[in-house]
Design an enzyme around this catalytic site. Structure first.
Site, mmCIF file in Angstrom:
data_model
loop_
_atom_site.group_PDB
_atom_site.id
_atom_site.type_symbol
_atom_site.label_atom_id
_atom_site.label_comp_id
_atom_site.label_asym_id
_atom_site.label_seq_id
_atom_site.Cartn_x
_atom_site.Cartn_y
_atom_site.Cartn_z
ATOM 1 N N ASP A 1 4.703 4.484 0.010
ATOM 2 C CA ASP A 1 3.560 3.657 -0.399
ATOM 3 C C ASP A 1 2.925 4.270 -1.651
ATOM 4 O O ASP A 1 2.602 5.460 -1.677
ATOM 5 C CB ASP A 1 2.541 3.606 0.748
ATOM 6 C CG ASP A 1 1.411 2.606 0.509
ATOM 7 O OD1 ASP A 1 1.153 1.786 1.405
ATOM 8 O OD2 ASP A 1 0.788 2.659 -0.572
ATOM 9 N N ASP B 1 3.513 -2.715 -2.874
ATOM 10 C CA ASP B 1 3.622 -1.286 -3.190
ATOM 11 C C ASP B 1 4.169 -0.439 -2.052
ATOM 12 O O ASP B 1 3.969 0.765 -2.042
ATOM 13 C CB ASP B 1 2.275 -0.746 -3.679
ATOM 14 C CG ASP B 1 1.341 -0.376 -2.533
ATOM 15 O OD1 ASP B 1 1.398 -1.036 -1.475
ATOM 16 O OD2 ASP B 1 0.573 0.582 -2.693
ATOM 17 N N GLU B 2 4.853 -1.034 -1.104
ATOM 18 C CA GLU B 2 5.387 -0.204 -0.019
ATOM 19 C C GLU B 2 6.713 -0.739 0.504
ATOM 20 O O GLU B 2 7.000 -1.929 0.425
ATOM 21 C CB GLU B 2 4.379 -0.057 1.125
ATOM 22 C CG GLU B 2 3.912 -1.360 1.675
ATOM 23 C CD GLU B 2 2.883 -1.216 2.788
ATOM 24 O OE1 GLU B 2 3.021 -0.312 3.630
ATOM 25 O OE2 GLU B 2 1.969 -2.040 2.822
HETATM 26 P P1 TTP Z 1 -2.627 -0.580 -0.627
HETATM 27 O O1 TTP Z 1 -1.340 0.196 -0.583
HETATM 28 O O2 TTP Z 1 -3.257 -0.970 0.649
HETATM 29 O O3 TTP Z 1 -3.719 0.247 -1.437
HETATM 30 P P2 TTP Z 1 -3.562 1.175 -2.703
HETATM 31 O O4 TTP Z 1 -2.133 1.343 -3.087
HETATM 32 O O5 TTP Z 1 -4.455 0.675 -3.770
HETATM 33 O O6 TTP Z 1 -4.165 2.542 -2.187
HETATM 34 P P3 TTP Z 1 -3.505 3.585 -1.186
HETATM 35 O O7 TTP Z 1 -3.409 4.849 -1.975
HETATM 36 O O8 TTP Z 1 -4.488 3.696 -0.056
HETATM 37 O O9 TTP Z 1 -2.183 3.066 -0.767
HETATM 38 O O10 TTP Z 1 -2.425 -1.887 -1.472
HETATM 39 C C1 TTP Z 1 -1.584 -1.945 -2.609
HETATM 40 C C2 TTP Z 1 -2.190 -2.812 -3.668
HETATM 41 O O11 TTP Z 1 -2.431 -4.113 -3.167
HETATM 42 C C3 TTP Z 1 -3.528 -2.324 -4.172
HETATM 43 O O12 TTP Z 1 -3.403 -1.380 -5.230
HETATM 44 C C4 TTP Z 1 -4.198 -3.569 -4.613
HETATM 45 C C5 TTP Z 1 -3.623 -4.636 -3.715
HETATM 46 N N1 TTP Z 1 -4.588 -4.984 -2.675
HETATM 47 C C6 TTP Z 1 -5.415 -6.080 -2.859
HETATM 48 O O13 TTP Z 1 -5.328 -6.762 -3.884
HETATM 49 N N2 TTP Z 1 -6.325 -6.403 -1.880
HETATM 50 C C7 TTP Z 1 -6.450 -5.685 -0.731
HETATM 51 O O14 TTP Z 1 -7.285 -6.022 0.131
HETATM 52 C C8 TTP Z 1 -5.596 -4.536 -0.543
HETATM 53 C C9 TTP Z 1 -5.699 -3.704 0.715
HETATM 54 C C10 TTP Z 1 -4.679 -4.233 -1.530
HETATM 55 MG MG MG Z 2 -0.657 1.846 -1.694
#
Ligand code: TTP
Ligand code: MG
Length: 451
Positions: free
Chosen positions: A18, A114-115
């Site tokens: 991720d 992103d995962e």
């Molecule tokens: P996530 O992997 O949940 O968050 P992140 O990558 O920003 O942070 P983390 O380090 O905790 O993994 O989500 C991936 C992307 O998806 C995030 O950068 C932006 C988008 N996203 C949204 O647009 N709305 C949301 O509610 C969430 C949770 C994520």
């Molecule tokens: Mg993320």
């Protein structure tokens, strides 16, 4: 970084990968002056009515997080640097990262922008054990994409997913075989993948605070309280999850997607669109003589965030109603007022009709009706029959194009939204995903169709 010994084992080795603060990290990468600063990405521009898509870790220290109204974020973090969402850029970066993952195994299952999960069981001889592969991937992403990722290594998807989240950012958490239950036990139940707010609240009423508390409950009392999910909750709490990494096979799903002309938050509009698509999917299943056991909902919101949620039907279906009902119940859990750009429904996990004797035939009258309608459609064209709810909505129905000629593959010609047929007919290059036993799964980024 948590490093733990791991012997070469006969069991599976699964990685969950991720990206850290994804959208914000991309902006900080591209604009070095933003590094180390509280960056808040959200909205399509200076529109202060939107919500936060994500925040850099510097901004998170002020309490800013995803899905928070931008106004609130502005109050909590007045020195924050607010940037609009550049969805296309993030999609391109996402594709680049997924391509790196596929160098280590073809068994890659992206579950959101992103995962992804990787099954590297068969790659260990070539690339080393799970932790080694994790480190190598982390390095490749830093070198080639200039971003950090967090990785969980475990024997199941469930445990790998929980692990990757535990030491963000730039984490590597390894759970050795046999230690899954002990690893999960001290964590709060909200960390257990697939346990939503509702289940968590209900579990707390049960006196369950940690995953270990949950694992200690007798399965039958959980079943009495939570029905069929009870037993699956109990085994998940011990880290048991047989679900395979599904890298997807285009031949194995039938789906429709629709990109709205104008992003909408209207539940009624989205549900009606789903109904039309479920009808089309069911029709194609019947035409192929197959039924599907899995229904996947795909949603993309205004900020290009794409998720899929998947559920398994008790009885494989080729009728509109069960497919629609499944899709709508997934939808209702995900809609909380955000504006939706694209919605899709896919049926997969096919069974031949002949294999279905054990499930019984379902309601024979419904089937007879559906088949009579199919005959009319074949004879007079697909517009000859449509549902009252779709007529009322003046919505085009989904099967106005010949399914055999309207197949559209990803990576095909890009089309502006205005020129798109209102209901796209997409043969999905099967993103779907995996069967979370709770029917609540994170989903897959579709890199191509919504160009
Ligand atoms: P996530 O992997 O949940 O968050 P992140 O990558 O920003 O942070 P983390 O380090 O905790 O993994 O989500 C991936 C992307 O998806 C995030 O950068 C932006 C988008 N996203 C949204 O647009 N709305 C949301 O509610 C969430 C949770 C994520
Ligand atoms: Mg993320």
């Amino acid at each position: 970084m948590v490093r733990v010994r791991i012997a070469h084992v006969s069991g599976r080795t699964i990685l969950h990968v991720d990206l850290d603060a994804f959208f914000a990290a991309v902006e900080q990468r591209d604009r070095p002056e933003l590094r180390g600063k509280p960056v808040i990405v959200g909205g399509g521009g200076p529109d202060q009515r939107g919500v936060v898509s994500t925040a850099s870790y510097e901004a998170r220290r002020f309490g800013v997080h995803s899905a928070m109204p931008l106004r609130t974020a502005g109050r909590l973090c007045p020195q924050g640097i607010f940037l609009p969402v550049d969805g296309r850029k993030y999609q391109a970066v996402s594709r680049q990262v997924m391509a790196i993952l596929r160098r280590y195994t073809p068994q890659v299952q992206p579950i959101s922008i992103d995962e992804a999960f990787l099954d590297v069981t068969a790659s260990r001889q070539l690339f080393g054990d799970g932790p080694e592969i994790g480190r190598s991937i982390k390095q490749a992403v830093v070198d080639e994409v200039e971003l950090t990722i967090s990785v969980g290594v475990a024997t199941t998807k469930l445990v790998a997913k929980v692990a990757s989240d535990l030491r963000k950012p730039d984490g590597l958490v390894v759970v050795p075989p046999g230690e899954e239950a002990a690893f999960l036990a001290p964590l709060p139940i909200s960390r257990l993948w697939g346990v939503g707010d509702k289940t968590a609240t209900a579990l707390r009423e049960f006196g369950v605070v940690t995953i270990g508390d949950l694992a200690a409950l007798p399965a039958d009392s959980l079943e009495r309280r939570f029905g069929k999910h009870g037993a699956s909750l109990a085994s998940r709490a011990r880290g048991i999850d047989a679900d395979p990494v599904q890298s997807g096979d285009p031949a194995k799903s039938v789906g429709h997607e629709h990109t709205f002309d104008v992003d909408t938050s209207s539940r009624e509009v989205i549900e009606r669109t789903l109904l039309g698509m479920a009808d089309g999917v069911a029709w194609r299943l019947r035409a192929a003589g197959i039924r599907a056991a899995t229904v996947t909902l795909k949603l993309r919101d205004t900020s290009f965030r794409t998720i899929t949620r998947q559920t398994t039907l008790e009885v494989p279906a080729d009728l509109t109603e069960p497919i629609y009902d499944a899709a709508v119940s997934l939808l209702r859990r995900e809609l909380h007022g955000q504006r939706i750009r694209l919605v899709g429904v896919t049926a997969s996990n096919f069974r031949e009709r002949e294999q279905l004797a054990m499930f019984g035939e379902g309601d024979p009258r419904r089937h007879a009706t559906a088949e009579a309608l199919d005959t009319i459609r074949r004879k007079y064209g697909s517009k000859a029959v449509t549902r009252a709810r779709l007529v009322k909505a003046a919505l085009p129905e989904p099967f106005e194009r010949d399914p055999m000629t309207a197949v559209e593959h990803r990576g095909g010609a890009r089309r502006g939204r205005g020129s798109e047929a209102p209901l796209e007919f997409v043969e999905q290059a099967n993103e779907p995903v995996f069967d979370d036993n709770l029917g609540d799964t994170d989903g897959v980024e579709d890199p191509g169709t919504d160009a």
